[in-house]
Scaffold this motif. Structure first.
Motif, PDB file in Angstrom:
ATOM      1  N   VAL A 242      42.740  48.021  42.589  1.00 32.72           N
ATOM      2  CA  VAL A 242      43.665  48.176  43.713  1.00 32.72           C
ATOM      3  C   VAL A 242      43.109  47.320  44.843  1.00 32.72           C
ATOM      4  O   VAL A 242      42.000  47.557  45.324  1.00 32.72           O
ATOM      5  N   LEU A 243      43.873  46.297  45.255  1.00 33.36           N
ATOM      6  CA  LEU A 243      43.388  45.298  46.201  1.00 33.36           C
ATOM      7  C   LEU A 243      44.346  45.176  47.374  1.00 33.36           C
ATOM      8  O   LEU A 243      45.529  45.513  47.264  1.00 33.36           O
ATOM      9  N   SER A 244      43.835  44.693  48.486  1.00 33.11           N
ATOM     10  CA  SER A 244      44.671  44.328  49.619  1.00 33.11           C
ATOM     11  C   SER A 244      44.428  42.862  49.938  1.00 33.11           C
ATOM     12  O   SER A 244      43.485  42.242  49.430  1.00 33.11           O
ATOM     13  N   PHE A 245      45.260  42.294  50.814  1.00 35.12           N
ATOM     14  CA  PHE A 245      45.118  40.882  51.162  1.00 35.12           C
ATOM     15  C   PHE A 245      43.792  40.600  51.860  1.00 35.12           C
ATOM     16  O   PHE A 245      43.386  39.439  51.950  1.00 35.12           O
ATOM     17  N   GLU A 246      43.148  41.617  52.388  1.00 35.37           N
ATOM     18  CA  GLU A 246      41.839  41.412  53.014  1.00 35.37           C
ATOM     19  C   GLU A 246      40.769  41.085  51.972  1.00 35.37           C
ATOM     20  O   GLU A 246      39.765  40.462  52.297  1.00 35.37           O
ATOM     21  N   ASP A 247      40.998  41.488  50.735  1.00 32.77           N
ATOM     22  CA  ASP A 247      40.029  41.236  49.662  1.00 32.77           C
ATOM     23  C   ASP A 247      40.408  39.943  48.945  1.00 32.77           C
ATOM     24  O   ASP A 247      40.864  39.937  47.801  1.00 32.77           O
ATOM     25  N   ARG A 248      40.229  38.826  49.621  1.00 29.32           N
ATOM     26  CA  ARG A 248      40.640  37.534  49.077  1.00 29.32           C
ATOM     27  C   ARG A 248      39.866  37.193  47.807  1.00 29.32           C
ATOM     28  O   ARG A 248      40.421  36.670  46.837  1.00 29.32           O
ATOM     29  N   LYS A 249      38.566  37.488  47.801  1.00 32.88           N
ATOM     30  CA  LYS A 249      37.766  37.189  46.618  1.00 32.88           C
ATOM     31  C   LYS A 249      38.231  38.030  45.433  1.00 32.88           C
ATOM     32  O   LYS A 249      38.282  37.538  44.296  1.00 32.88           O
ATOM     33  N   GLY A 250      38.575  39.299  45.682  1.00 39.50           N
ATOM     34  CA  GLY A 250      39.053  40.156  44.596  1.00 39.50           C
ATOM     35  C   GLY A 250      40.349  39.640  43.999  1.00 39.50           C
ATOM     36  O   GLY A 250      40.536  39.651  42.777  1.00 39.50           O
ATOM     37  N   ILE A 251      41.266  39.176  44.852  1.00 36.11           N
ATOM     38  CA  ILE A 251      42.532  38.625  44.357  1.00 36.11           C
ATOM     39  C   ILE A 251      42.284  37.340  43.580  1.00 36.11           C
ATOM     40  O   ILE A 251      42.874  37.111  42.515  1.00 36.11           O
ATOM     41  N   ALA A 252      41.395  36.504  44.093  1.00 34.33           N
ATOM     42  CA  ALA A 252      41.081  35.250  43.403  1.00 34.33           C
ATOM     43  C   ALA A 252      40.495  35.525  42.026  1.00 34.33           C
ATOM     44  O   ALA A 252      40.847  34.852  41.042  1.00 34.33           O
ATOM     45  N   ARG A 253      39.612  36.498  41.929  1.00 34.51           N
ATOM     46  CA  ARG A 253      39.020  36.835  40.622  1.00 34.51           C
ATOM     47  C   ARG A 253      40.073  37.426  39.679  1.00 34.51           C
ATOM     48  O   ARG A 253      40.050  37.162  38.477  1.00 34.51           O
ATOM     49  N   PHE A 254      40.988  38.227  40.231  1.00 38.46           N
ATOM     50  CA  PHE A 254      42.069  38.773  39.403  1.00 38.46           C
ATOM     51  C   PHE A 254      42.892  37.638  38.797  1.00 38.46           C
ATOM     52  O   PHE A 254      43.204  37.646  37.592  1.00 38.46           O
ATOM     53  N   LEU A 255      43.278  36.656  39.608  1.00 41.86           N
ATOM     54  CA  LEU A 255      44.060  35.522  39.110  1.00 41.86           C
ATOM     55  C   LEU A 255      43.283  34.730  38.071  1.00 41.86           C
ATOM     56  O   LEU A 255      43.834  34.289  37.059  1.00 41.86           O
ATOM     57  N   GLU A 256      41.985  34.544  38.316  1.00 36.67           N
ATOM     58  CA  GLU A 256      41.148  33.797  37.379  1.00 36.67           C
ATOM     59  C   GLU A 256      40.953  34.557  36.072  1.00 36.67           C
ATOM     60  O   GLU A 256      41.083  33.988  34.981  1.00 36.67           O
ATOM     61  N   ASP A 257      40.658  35.852  36.159  1.00 35.26           N
ATOM     62  CA  ASP A 257      40.400  36.645  34.956  1.00 35.26           C
ATOM     63  C   ASP A 257      41.611  36.686  34.029  1.00 35.26           C
ATOM     64  O   ASP A 257      41.468  36.769  32.805  1.00 35.26           O
ATOM     65  N   ASN A 258      42.814  36.647  34.612  1.00 34.00           N
ATOM     66  CA  ASN A 258      44.036  36.702  33.805  1.00 34.00           C
ATOM     67  C   ASN A 258      44.650  35.318  33.580  1.00 34.00           C
ATOM     68  O   ASN A 258      45.739  35.226  33.010  1.00 34.00           O
ATOM     69  N   GLN A 259      43.958  34.271  34.039  1.00 33.18           N
ATOM     70  CA  GLN A 259      44.432  32.889  33.878  1.00 33.18           C
ATOM     71  C   GLN A 259      45.866  32.727  34.381  1.00 33.18           C
ATOM     72  O   GLN A 259      46.713  32.117  33.743  1.00 33.18           O
ATOM     73  N   LEU A 260      46.110  33.264  35.569  1.00 33.14           N
ATOM     74  CA  LEU A 260      47.444  33.231  36.160  1.00 33.14           C
ATOM     75  C   LEU A 260      47.637  32.083  37.142  1.00 33.14           C
ATOM     76  O   LEU A 260      48.765  31.798  37.540  1.00 33.14           O
ATOM     77  N   ALA A 261      46.552  31.433  37.572  1.00 30.37           N
ATOM     78  CA  ALA A 261      46.668  30.344  38.544  1.00 30.37           C
ATOM     79  C   ALA A 261      45.732  29.206  38.164  1.00 30.37           C
ATOM     80  O   ALA A 261      44.739  29.402  37.465  1.00 30.37           O
TER      81      ALA A 261
END
Length: 450
Positions: A242-261
């Motif tokens: 569960v992430l918010s926009f303040e957790d930029r690194k967490g969102i970036a890792r989520f995108l990377e881990d799922n190969q979405l970006a």
């Protein structure tokens, strides 16, 4: 917002309802769904049948979307599938309506020739009062019929015919035969023209909703997550993160881990560097407008010549884009831009998956100074931010979008996002080179964009 409407950037591509016959059909459907009616002689509607003019008249712009769930719709023509969906509470709603119309085009064309089709996108909840309830909205059933009940009558006639063919002595059942005759008067010959709507059940697993300040829900990925534009929801939710926009690194890792970006520019000299230059121009325009510079008659070349005078006021987003553009165009040092750098999400675009549009929507909200991507991918957020801009910036943005984007929408989208996947076909695996463009963790444990 008047400037946007005049330029065709707001309420564009709506269907014009301007004949007494269509207005009367719409009113029958509106009374059937809501008990309300319109006194307007003409108005415009979106893919769901919602009209901004009627919303003003009724002082209720959610008259077909009470509570933001179980959206109702009115179809006057299959041509509505080309219209946008206004006031969308879920990112999947327009696609569900369009696919429903496409799948049943022949039937709906025949039905709307004499009546309006009214219906609802039904799920298992009547309201969304907590984020937990969003996980119960995954199954959407489209319920639809004409205001005269043609489909229901057709189903009834099929049942009567089945009884007639299967029961002994049915030839002597006068009441059964009389009911069949009367029902057939309402449906016509269903043996030649069967009235049945297909593919009326859909699943929404990954989606955006405007509820709770804006949430992105990804459940159909390897590492699930809920991402909040605003405050992070409390409580235990059935996702990995569960992430918010303040957790930029967490969102970036989520995108990377799922190969979405993937990076927009993956190699030195790539043509995509023009995208970075355009993003820099948009950020420069926002900076100049904030500094009180009139942008009305300035070309991009004019603005770029002004850039050196405002260097100290340009944000870090501009610096990161400029560094990546220099690397792609020259033999300069390769920039190392970490996940928490303000420019990080400006340098990404979605990979070629069925969730491409949703991911680009997320990236657009994470990089709001790129007003073009925000307009294309997330109009809800674009219009919200537009209201707070200066008159100078509003004029520049509307002129630029109407002049450069609206003239070639398909070309602009292809340049920005590449070729899209078949949204109804098999999931395509992201290309290996997209994964290779992101380097592994450095000594500080942070992934770097190369």
């Amino acid at each position: 917002m008047k400037r946007l409407i005049e330029k065709g950037l707001m309420f564009g591509n709506l269907m014009h309802v301007d004949t007494p016959v269509l207005v009367e059909r719409y009113n029958r459907a509106l009374r059937h769904l809501t008990g309300k009616s319109t006194a307007l002689a003409e108005f415009h509607i979106d893919i769901s049948g919602y009209s901004p003019e009627i919303g003003d008249e009724l002082a209720d712009h959610y008259y077909l979307n009470h509570g933001g769930v179980n959206r109702q719709f009115i179809l006057l023509s299959t041509e509505q599938r080309h219209c946008p969906l206004l006031n969308a509470e879920f990112s999947t709603s327009r696609d569900i309506l369009r696919r429903f119309i496409d799948t049943n085009e022949r039937q709906l064309f025949a039905l709307t020739g004499t009546d309006a089709v009214a219906g609802e996108l039904e799920n298992s909840v009547l309201e969304v009062s907590s984020p937990e309830q969003l996980f119960d909205t995954r199954r959407i059933v489209v319920e639809a019929d004409t205001t005269g009940g043609t489909i229901a009558h057709s189903a009834r006639l099929e049942s009567l015919i089945e009884r007639f063919l299967s029961e002994q002595d049915a030839w002597f059942d006068g009441a059964l035969i009389a009911e069949m005759v009367e029902t057939a008067k309402l449906t016509g010959d269903i043996s030649r023209n069967p009235v049945r709507l297909q593919h009326a059940e859909f699943e929404q697993k990954n989606f955006w909703t405007s509820h709770f300040g804006g949430l992105y829900l990804f459940t159909d990925v390897q590492h699930s997550a809920l991402i909040a534009s605003g405050e992070k929801p409390r409580g235990r939710l059935p996702v990995d993160r569960v992430l918010s926009f303040e957790d930029r690194k967490g969102i970036a890792r989520f995108l990377e881990d799922n190969q979405l970006a993937e990076p927009i520019v993956k190699a030195r000299g790539a043509n995509e560097v023009v995208i970075l230059r355009q993003k820099m121009d948009f950020i420069l325009a926002a900076t100049l407008a904030h500094r009180g510079v009139a942008l009305d008659h300035l070309s991009r070349s004019d603005m770029r010549r002004l850039a050196p005078r405002h260097t100290e006021h340009l944000p870090k987003e501009y610096e990161g884009l400029a560094a990546m553009a220099r690397w792609a165009e020259t033999r300069g040092a390769r920039p190392r831009i970490g996940m928490e750098h303000p420019s990080y999400f400006y340098l990404l675009r979605a990979t070629n998956t069925p969730d491409r549009d949703l991911v680009n929507m997320l990236l657009a909200e994470l990089s709001p100074l790129d007003f073009r991507q925000l307009f294309i991918c997330h109009k809800h957020e674009f219009y919200r931010r537009y209201r707070s801009w200066s008159e100078s910036k509003r004029a520049y943005v509307t002129n630029m979008l109407s002049r450069e984007y609206a003239m070639d929408k398909a070309g602009a989208r292809a340049l920005l996002f590449g070729d899209g996947p078949d949204m109804h076909g098999a999931i395509e695996e992201p290309k290996a080179e997209a994964r290779d463009a992101i380097s592994g963790p450095n000594a500080g444990g942070e992934t770097l964009l190369a």
